[in-house]
Scaffold this motif. Structure first.
Motif, short mmCIF file in Angstrom:
data_model
loop_
_atom_site.label_atom_id
_atom_site.label_comp_id
_atom_site.label_asym_id
_atom_site.label_seq_id
_atom_site.Cartn_x
_atom_site.Cartn_y
_atom_site.Cartn_z
N MET A 55 0.84 -1.20 0.00
CA MET A 55 0.00 0.00 0.00
C MET A 55 0.88 1.25 0.00
N CYS A 56 1.95 1.23 0.79
CA CYS A 56 2.86 2.37 0.85
C CYS A 56 3.53 2.58 -0.51
N ASP A 57 3.90 1.50 -1.18
CA ASP A 57 4.48 1.60 -2.52
C ASP A 57 3.48 2.22 -3.50
N LEU A 58 2.22 1.81 -3.43
CA LEU A 58 1.19 2.37 -4.31
C LEU A 58 0.99 3.86 -4.05
N VAL A 59 1.01 4.25 -2.78
CA VAL A 59 0.86 5.66 -2.42
C VAL A 59 2.04 6.45 -2.97
N SER A 60 3.25 5.90 -2.83
CA SER A 60 4.45 6.58 -3.36
C SER A 60 4.35 6.76 -4.87
N GLN A 61 3.86 5.73 -5.56
CA GLN A 61 3.70 5.82 -7.01
C GLN A 61 2.67 6.89 -7.37
N TYR A 62 1.60 6.96 -6.60
CA TYR A 62 0.58 7.98 -6.84
C TYR A 62 1.17 9.38 -6.67
N ILE A 63 1.96 9.57 -5.62
CA ILE A 63 2.58 10.87 -5.37
C ILE A 63 3.48 11.25 -6.53
N GLU A 64 4.30 10.31 -6.99
CA GLU A 64 5.21 10.58 -8.11
C GLU A 64 4.44 10.90 -9.39
N ARG A 65 3.35 10.19 -9.62
CA ARG A 65 2.52 10.45 -10.81
C ARG A 65 1.92 11.85 -10.76
N GLU A 66 1.46 12.27 -9.58
CA GLU A 66 0.88 13.61 -9.44
C GLU A 66 1.95 14.69 -9.56
N LYS A 67 3.17 14.40 -9.11
CA LYS A 67 4.27 15.36 -9.28
C LYS A 67 4.55 15.57 -10.76
N LYS A 68 4.59 14.49 -11.52
CA LYS A 68 4.86 14.61 -12.95
C LYS A 68 3.72 15.29 -13.68
N ALA A 69 2.50 14.96 -13.31
CA ALA A 69 1.34 15.51 -14.01
C ALA A 69 1.04 16.96 -13.61
N HIS A 70 1.16 17.27 -12.31
CA HIS A 70 0.72 18.58 -11.83
C HIS A 70 1.74 19.31 -10.96
N GLY A 71 2.94 18.77 -10.82
CA GLY A 71 3.95 19.44 -10.00
C GLY A 71 3.83 19.16 -8.52
N GLY A 72 2.93 18.29 -8.13
CA GLY A 72 2.76 17.95 -6.72
C GLY A 72 1.61 18.67 -6.06
N PHE A 73 1.37 18.32 -4.81
CA PHE A 73 0.27 18.87 -4.03
C PHE A 73 0.66 20.19 -3.39
N VAL A 74 -0.32 21.08 -3.25
CA VAL A 74 -0.11 22.34 -2.54
C VAL A 74 -0.94 22.34 -1.26
N THR A 75 -2.25 22.16 -1.41
CA THR A 75 -3.14 22.14 -0.25
C THR A 75 -4.27 21.15 -0.46
N ALA A 76 -4.86 20.78 0.65
CA ALA A 76 -6.08 19.97 0.63
C ALA A 76 -6.94 20.46 1.79
N ARG A 77 -8.18 20.78 1.49
CA ARG A 77 -9.06 21.25 2.56
C ARG A 77 -10.45 20.65 2.38
N ALA A 78 -11.06 20.35 3.48
CA ALA A 78 -12.42 19.83 3.48
C ALA A 78 -13.38 20.99 3.21
N VAL A 79 -14.23 20.82 2.21
CA VAL A 79 -15.19 21.87 1.88
C VAL A 79 -16.61 21.50 2.30
N GLU A 80 -16.82 20.22 2.54
CA GLU A 80 -18.14 19.75 2.96
C GLU A 80 -17.99 18.34 3.49
N SER A 81 -18.91 17.92 4.34
CA SER A 81 -18.94 16.53 4.76
C SER A 81 -20.37 16.14 5.08
N GLN A 82 -20.62 14.85 4.92
CA GLN A 82 -21.92 14.29 5.25
C GLN A 82 -21.68 13.12 6.18
#
Length: 126
Positions: free
Chosen positions: A63-90
């Motif tokens: 699972m950790c390897d999959l998460v690392s791959q996801y992070i690397e894919r997002e870095k290549k596609a979008h330069g990485g994460f900046v922020t994440a915020r909850a806008v709503e919840s149910q």
């Protein structure tokens, strides 16, 4: 005159309170797990998965390897994460859906629905 000033102040407080969004415990947990993701702390992110304690060690490592791959894919596609915020919840008892707005370095905004479940007193990703 004082009465009018007090009424105006109370109205501002009511309007301000209605515009701000109160965060639930599920919101805070979801944001915390995405901070781990942004900081590339894959092991802590995986620990945020429900019933992680009962997973075999080899599965956690996969699972950790999959998460690392996801992070690397997002870095290549979008330069990485900046922020994440909850806008709503149910929430419905021990279950919740948290709607996250994730912003990437290239200004891409992605809206994610993160299912959550309450494990004891702690909210975990489902």
């Amino acid at each position: 005159m004082k009465y009018i000033i007090y009424v105006i102040l109370v109205l501002f407080l009511i309007i301000g309170a209605s515009c701000s969004r109160w965060k639930s415990d599920a919101d805070s947990a979801a944001e915390k797990y995405y901070v781990f993701l942004m900081e590339e702390q894959c092991d802590k992110f995986v620990e945020g998965i429900a019933y992680c304690d009962s997973m075999p060690q080899g599965y956690k490592e996969q699972m950790c390897d999959l998460v690392s791959q996801y992070i690397e894919r997002e870095k290549k596609a979008h330069g990485g994460f900046v922020t994440a915020r909850a806008v709503e919840s149910q929430e419905d008892g021990d279950f919740a859906r948290v709607f996250l707005e994730v912003v990437f370095s290239d200004s891409t905004i992605e809206n994610i629905v993160l299912p959550m479940v309450k494990c004891g007193s702690v909210w975990k990703m489902q």
